[in-house]
Design an enzyme around this catalytic site. Structure first.
Site, mmCIF file in Angstrom:
data_model
loop_
_atom_site.group_PDB
_atom_site.id
_atom_site.type_symbol
_atom_site.label_atom_id
_atom_site.label_comp_id
_atom_site.label_asym_id
_atom_site.label_seq_id
_atom_site.Cartn_x
_atom_site.Cartn_y
_atom_site.Cartn_z
ATOM 1 N N GLU A 18 -35.859 1.659 36.056
ATOM 2 C CA GLU A 18 -36.214 0.373 36.656
ATOM 3 C C GLU A 18 -35.127 -0.145 37.598
ATOM 4 O O GLU A 18 -35.068 -1.340 37.894
ATOM 5 C CB GLU A 18 -36.515 -0.647 35.555
ATOM 6 C CG GLU A 18 -37.693 -0.243 34.678
ATOM 7 C CD GLU A 18 -37.887 -1.162 33.490
ATOM 8 O OE1 GLU A 18 -38.192 -2.342 33.714
ATOM 9 O OE2 GLU A 18 -37.725 -0.710 32.345
ATOM 10 N N SER A 146 -41.723 -2.199 32.362
ATOM 11 C CA SER A 146 -42.368 -2.147 33.676
ATOM 12 C C SER A 146 -43.573 -1.207 33.719
ATOM 13 O O SER A 146 -43.941 -0.695 34.770
ATOM 14 C CB SER A 146 -41.358 -1.747 34.771
ATOM 15 O OG SER A 146 -40.424 -2.785 34.963
ATOM 16 N N TYR A 212 -45.008 -5.231 40.875
ATOM 17 C CA TYR A 212 -43.914 -5.436 41.814
ATOM 18 C C TYR A 212 -44.253 -5.320 43.290
ATOM 19 O O TYR A 212 -43.510 -5.821 44.127
ATOM 20 C CB TYR A 212 -42.787 -4.446 41.488
ATOM 21 C CG TYR A 212 -42.292 -4.616 40.074
ATOM 22 C CD1 TYR A 212 -41.671 -5.791 39.670
ATOM 23 C CD2 TYR A 212 -42.478 -3.615 39.131
ATOM 24 C CE1 TYR A 212 -41.244 -5.971 38.370
ATOM 25 C CE2 TYR A 212 -42.043 -3.774 37.820
ATOM 26 C CZ TYR A 212 -41.428 -4.958 37.445
ATOM 27 O OH TYR A 212 -41.014 -5.126 36.160
ATOM 28 N N ARG A 250 -39.248 -13.216 27.789
ATOM 29 C CA ARG A 250 -40.671 -13.408 28.070
ATOM 30 C C ARG A 250 -41.455 -12.685 26.994
ATOM 31 O O ARG A 250 -41.148 -11.552 26.636
ATOM 32 C CB ARG A 250 -40.997 -12.820 29.446
ATOM 33 C CG ARG A 250 -42.030 -13.598 30.230
ATOM 34 C CD ARG A 250 -42.411 -12.873 31.508
ATOM 35 N NE ARG A 250 -43.022 -11.588 31.212
ATOM 36 C CZ ARG A 250 -42.610 -10.419 31.725
ATOM 37 N NH1 ARG A 250 -41.592 -10.376 32.560
ATOM 38 N NH2 ARG A 250 -43.216 -9.294 31.407
ATOM 39 N N ASP A 252 -45.054 -11.208 26.025
ATOM 40 C CA ASP A 252 -46.357 -10.803 26.553
ATOM 41 C C ASP A 252 -47.377 -10.752 25.429
ATOM 42 O O ASP A 252 -47.070 -10.302 24.317
ATOM 43 C CB ASP A 252 -46.253 -9.433 27.213
ATOM 44 C CG ASP A 252 -45.318 -9.417 28.414
ATOM 45 O OD1 ASP A 252 -45.037 -10.506 28.960
ATOM 46 O OD2 ASP A 252 -44.870 -8.328 28.804
ATOM 47 N N GLU A 265 -45.540 -7.413 23.453
ATOM 48 C CA GLU A 265 -44.139 -6.992 23.465
ATOM 49 C C GLU A 265 -43.286 -8.098 24.071
ATOM 50 O O GLU A 265 -43.789 -8.962 24.791
ATOM 51 C CB GLU A 265 -43.967 -5.702 24.272
ATOM 52 C CG GLU A 265 -44.359 -5.854 25.727
ATOM 53 C CD GLU A 265 -44.419 -4.512 26.456
ATOM 54 O OE1 GLU A 265 -45.126 -3.615 25.952
ATOM 55 O OE2 GLU A 265 -43.778 -4.384 27.500
ATOM 56 N N ASN A 267 -39.910 -9.166 26.555
ATOM 57 C CA ASN A 267 -39.080 -8.689 27.650
ATOM 58 C C ASN A 267 -37.797 -9.502 27.581
ATOM 59 O O ASN A 267 -37.800 -10.698 27.879
ATOM 60 C CB ASN A 267 -39.784 -8.878 28.988
ATOM 61 C CG ASN A 267 -39.043 -8.198 30.123
ATOM 62 O OD1 ASN A 267 -37.818 -8.264 30.197
ATOM 63 N ND2 ASN A 267 -39.775 -7.547 31.003
ATOM 64 N N GLY A 271 -37.956 -10.023 34.742
ATOM 65 C CA GLY A 271 -37.797 -9.861 36.176
ATOM 66 C C GLY A 271 -37.638 -11.197 36.882
ATOM 67 O O GLY A 271 -38.150 -12.224 36.437
#
Length: 304
Positions: A18, A146, A212, A250, A252, A265, A267, A271
Site C-alpha cells: 500500500e 485496501s 483510490y 475507522r 468498517d 474490520e 482500519n 487513509g
C-alpha cells in the site's frame, strides 16, 4: 500555538503493498500541516532509518503508513523504543487490528456481530464452503488492507483460485459470508464516533480501484438515519474500545437486508487521500481536513 508540536515527521511511504496510497495520504497530511504553520517534514522509512527521527530532533510522528510493518505494530514498537510520540493506535491494537481473524475473535468474544466465516488452507474442502456460508462469499488474506488480494466468489472453482491469490499476501486466508444490505464505515476520533458513511461502488465491490482512483463511487454521509445511525456509531465505539484502539481508527461494517449491522474490520491507520472515508466523516461532524490533521496530532500530546 503550533509551536507546541515541535518538529513533526509525517511518516509515509514504507515498503508495503500500500506504499502508493500511503504517499498520497502523506502528501495531503503534510500540506495541511504546513498550511497551518506546523514544522512538518516528509519521512519515508523505506529510504532512511527510523533512528534519524531522534538524530534529527523530531518531536513527534504523524504516522500515515498503510499496510505491512507500518500498520501491524512494528513501527509503533520501534517509535516507543525510540521515545517518539506518534499518532494512531499502539502496538497491541495495531497488531491485532491488522489481523482480520484475530480481530473477529475479540469482537465475537464480547458478543459483537460479525459475518460468518471459515479459515482456508491448501487442504480445505473448497466444494463444501458455499453449502456452509451461502453464495456469494469473499475470500481474503487475514492480514492486509485496501482490498488487496480480496475476491468475490460464487463457485467452488472461484474460491479455489481466489485462495491461491490471497495466499500470496498472507498464509492465513479467510472466506467470509457476503452480507449484502449495504457497505459502511464509521470514523472514530479519540474514542468518539464522528459519523457513518455509506459506500456504493460502481465496481463489483469496494476494491482497490474504487477506493483510490475511481470517481464513480457514491458516498453518503451520514450513511444511516435516526436510531440506526446512533446505534451504528455506538457499535463502532464499542468495537474500537474492545480492540484497545487509541488516537483514531475507522470501523468498517455491513448491513443485511433487514438493516442489522455486522462488523467487518478495523482500519488503525485510515487513509487521508482525496478519496478517503475518514475526512468525509469528519466533514459531516463539522471538522475540515486541516482541522482534522491537527486533532489527530493533538492525540500525541498526551503521550509526553
Amino acid at each position: 500555538m503550533k509551536q507546541k508540536y515541535g518538529k513533526v515527521a509525517v511518516v509515509m511511504g514504507g515498503d508495503s503493498t500500500e506504499r502508493e496510497v500511503s504517499l498520497m495520504s502523506g502528501k495531503g497530511v503534510l500540506a495541511a500541516l504546513l498550511s497551518q504553520g506546523v514544522d512538518a517534514h516528509a519521512f519515508d522509512p523505506a529510504e532512511r532509518p527510523l533512528t534519524d527521527l531522534v538524530e534529527e530532533g523530531f518531536d513527534r510522528a504523524f504516522l500515515i503508513l498503510h499496510g505491512g510493518e507500518g500498520e501491524d505494530g512494528t513501527i509503533q514498537g520501534a517509535l516507543e523504543y525510540l521515545g517518539v510520540p506518534y499518532t494512531g493506535c499502539g502496538v497491541m491494537a495495531s497488531a491485532i487490528g491488522m489481523d482480520k481473524w484475530r480481530t473477529k475473535l475479540m469482537w465475537q468474544a464480547v458478543g459483537l456481530p460479525v459475518p460468518a466465516y471459515l479459515l482456508l488452507d491448501a487442504q480445505s474442502d473448497f466444494d463444501s464452503v458455499l453449502a456452509k456460508l451461502g453464495s456469494p462469499v469473499f475470500v481474503k488474506p487475514s492480514n492486509g488492507g485496501s482490498s488487496v488480494g480480496v475476491t468475490k466468489c460464487r463457485t467452488a472453482d472461484e474460491i479455489r483460485t481466489a485462495y491461491a491469490e490471497a495466499a500470496k499476501y498472507d498464509p492465513l486466508v479467510m472466506v467470509e459470508q457476503a452480507v449484502i444490505g449495504g457497505e459502511y464505515s464509521c470514523a472514530v476520533l479519540d474514542g468518539k464516533a464522528l459519523a457513518t458513511v455509506k459506500i456504493e461502488p460502481a465496481t463489483e465491490f469496494y476494491d482497490y480501484e474504487a477506493k483510490y482512483f475511481r470517481d464513480d463511487t457514491v458516498y453518503t454521509c451520514p450513511g444511516l438515519t435516526g436510531d440506526a445511525e446512533t446505534q451504528a456509531r455506538q457499535l463502532a465505539e464499542v468495537a474500537y474500545r474492545v480492540l484497545g484502539a487509541t488516537g483514531w481508527a475507522r470501523i468498517d461494517f455491513l448491513t443485511d437486508a433487514q438493516g442489522k449491522a455486522y462488523l467487518l474490520e478495523p482500519n488503525t491507520a485510515p487513509g487521508m487521500t482525496s478519496h478517503s472515508l475518514f475526512p468525509v466523516c469528519a466533514r459531516e461532524a463539522g471538522i475540515s481536513y486541516e482541522q482534522l490533521v491537527l486533532k489527530i496530532l493533538d492525540t500525541t500530546l498526551e503521550q509526553e
